[in-house]
Design an enzyme around this catalytic site. Structure first.
Site, PDB file in Angstrom:
ATOM      1  N   SER A  65       0.834  -1.124  -0.023  1.00  0.00           N
ATOM      2  CA  SER A  65      -0.054  -0.037   0.125  1.00  0.00           C
ATOM      3  C   SER A  65       0.726   1.216  -0.004  1.00  0.00           C
ATOM      4  O   SER A  65       1.961   1.190   0.494  1.00  0.00           O
ATOM      5  CB  SER A  65      -1.082  -0.001   1.327  1.00  0.00           C
ATOM      6  OG  SER A  65      -1.707  -1.213   1.316  1.00  0.00           O
TER       7      SER A  65
HETATM    8  N1  SAH Z   1      -0.103  -5.166   4.239  1.00  0.00           N
HETATM    9  C1  SAH Z   1       0.474  -5.451   2.941  1.00  0.00           C
HETATM   10  C2  SAH Z   1      -0.482  -5.106   1.973  1.00  0.00           C
HETATM   11  C3  SAH Z   1      -0.334  -5.965   0.852  1.00  0.00           C
HETATM   12  S1  SAH Z   1      -1.651  -6.117  -0.449  1.00  0.00           S
HETATM   13  C4  SAH Z   1       1.561  -4.535   2.925  1.00  0.00           C
HETATM   14  O1  SAH Z   1       1.955  -3.674   3.779  1.00  0.00           O
HETATM   15  O2  SAH Z   1       2.295  -4.977   1.833  1.00  0.00           O
HETATM   16  C5  SAH Z   1      -2.727  -7.206   0.287  1.00  0.00           C
HETATM   17  C6  SAH Z   1      -2.529  -8.777   0.778  1.00  0.00           C
HETATM   18  O3  SAH Z   1      -3.690  -9.267   1.070  1.00  0.00           O
HETATM   19  C7  SAH Z   1      -1.755  -9.404  -0.608  1.00  0.00           C
HETATM   20  O4  SAH Z   1      -0.631  -9.918  -0.166  1.00  0.00           O
HETATM   21  C8  SAH Z   1      -3.016 -10.637  -0.787  1.00  0.00           C
HETATM   22  O5  SAH Z   1      -2.390 -11.699  -1.088  1.00  0.00           O
HETATM   23  C9  SAH Z   1      -3.613 -10.580   0.470  1.00  0.00           C
HETATM   24  N2  SAH Z   1      -4.906 -11.405   0.767  1.00  0.00           N
HETATM   25  C10 SAH Z   1      -6.091 -11.193  -0.316  1.00  0.00           C
HETATM   26  N3  SAH Z   1      -7.048 -11.869   0.548  1.00  0.00           N
HETATM   27  C11 SAH Z   1      -6.770 -12.560   1.490  1.00  0.00           C
HETATM   28  C12 SAH Z   1      -7.098 -13.530   2.547  1.00  0.00           C
HETATM   29  N4  SAH Z   1      -8.564 -13.841   2.521  1.00  0.00           N
HETATM   30  N5  SAH Z   1      -6.437 -13.777   3.586  1.00  0.00           N
HETATM   31  C13 SAH Z   1      -5.184 -13.406   3.673  1.00  0.00           C
HETATM   32  N6  SAH Z   1      -4.469 -12.573   3.034  1.00  0.00           N
HETATM   33  C14 SAH Z   1      -5.264 -12.219   1.854  1.00  0.00           C
END
Ligand code: SAH
Length: 214
Positions: free
Chosen positions: A65
């Site tokens: 993000s």
């Molecule tokens: N907090 C992260 C944001 C990554 S983007 C950062 O700082 O980099 C969001 C993430 O959520 C992705 O890696 C995606 O694979 C994950 N995601 C999507 N659906 C999910 C679920 N049901 N359970 C766990 N992770 C999930």
């Protein structure tokens, strides 16, 4: 891990100034962001741009993000030292480390196996106490519930009742709700069944998908 040079520190200071100008005033959150080398969470091709206020790809079709979003979510979720926090979507681990540096005890869950494995190792290198899990965030982590705080970092099309059930009474969940774009939603659990909901602007997250993936 990549080195944290004088140049990186300078760029990071400019990012903090930019976040202040964009309305972030929480000193604890700014302090955490100011202490974490964001370039270490990105592929080295992004090294010179790592402190721009933008999202970048982190592999597996996912993104880290933008710092403004990390700051807003970190403020909204009202971390206190020792708070037991569930993060859904570990991704690069950057937001997890921000929560850790704010003093939270972080339980973070990721559905992409490769990201889970890579990020678990990286967070260990940072001497963090983040507990990483590979699984479906829609299910949460019932074995570690209840949580003081829940922070969802992917866009949920539907309200996850399983997660609400894992929130302490008095606890706060921050979750981007909607599809294809989301409204940042803050949910305070008032009683077993009641919640207070407030909305905090429009965002665009990668989707929260059900079931874990290989
Ligand atoms: N907090 C992260 C944001 C990554 S983007 C950062 O700082 O980099 C969001 C993430 O959520 C992705 O890696 C995606 O694979 C994950 N995601 C999507 N659906 C999910 C679920 N049901 N359970 C766990 N992770 C999930």
């Amino acid at each position: 891990m990549q080195q944290d040079t004088f140049k990186h520190k300078g760029m990071r200071q400019r990012l903090i100034t930019e976040l202040r100008e964009k309305g972030i005033s929480d000193e604890a959150v700014l302090g955490a962001i100011g202490s974490i080398p964001r370039h270490c969470f990105l592929d080295s091709v992004f090294d010179t741009r790592a402190y721009q206020d933008v999202a970048f790809p982190i592999g597996e079709g996912q993104t880290i993000s933008r710092p403004l979003t990390v700051a807003r979510q970190s403020m909204l979720v009202e971390i206190f030292p020792g708070a037991k926090v569930l993060e859904v979507g570990t991704g690069s681990g950057y937001q997890s480390l921000v929560l850790d540096r704010l003093g939270a005890e972080v339980y973070s869950i990721e559905r992409q196996r490769n990201l889970y494995m890579k990020t678990k190792l990286l967070l260990a290198d940072f001497n963090s106490a983040v507990h990483c899990f590979y699984g479906d965030g829609y299910q949460g982590l019932p074995q570690y519930a209840p949580f003081d705080r829940i922070l969802v970092t992917c866009g949920a099309a539907a309200f996850p009742t399983e997660l609400f059930a894992q929130l302490k009474v008095g606890g706060i969940m921050v979750i981007p709700l909607g599809s294809p774009t989301q409204v940042m939603t803050k949910v305070v659990r008032k009683t077993d069944t009641e919640m207070e909901v407030t909305e905090h602007g429009d965002f665009s997250f990668v989707p929260m998908l059900s079931r874990k993936s290989n």
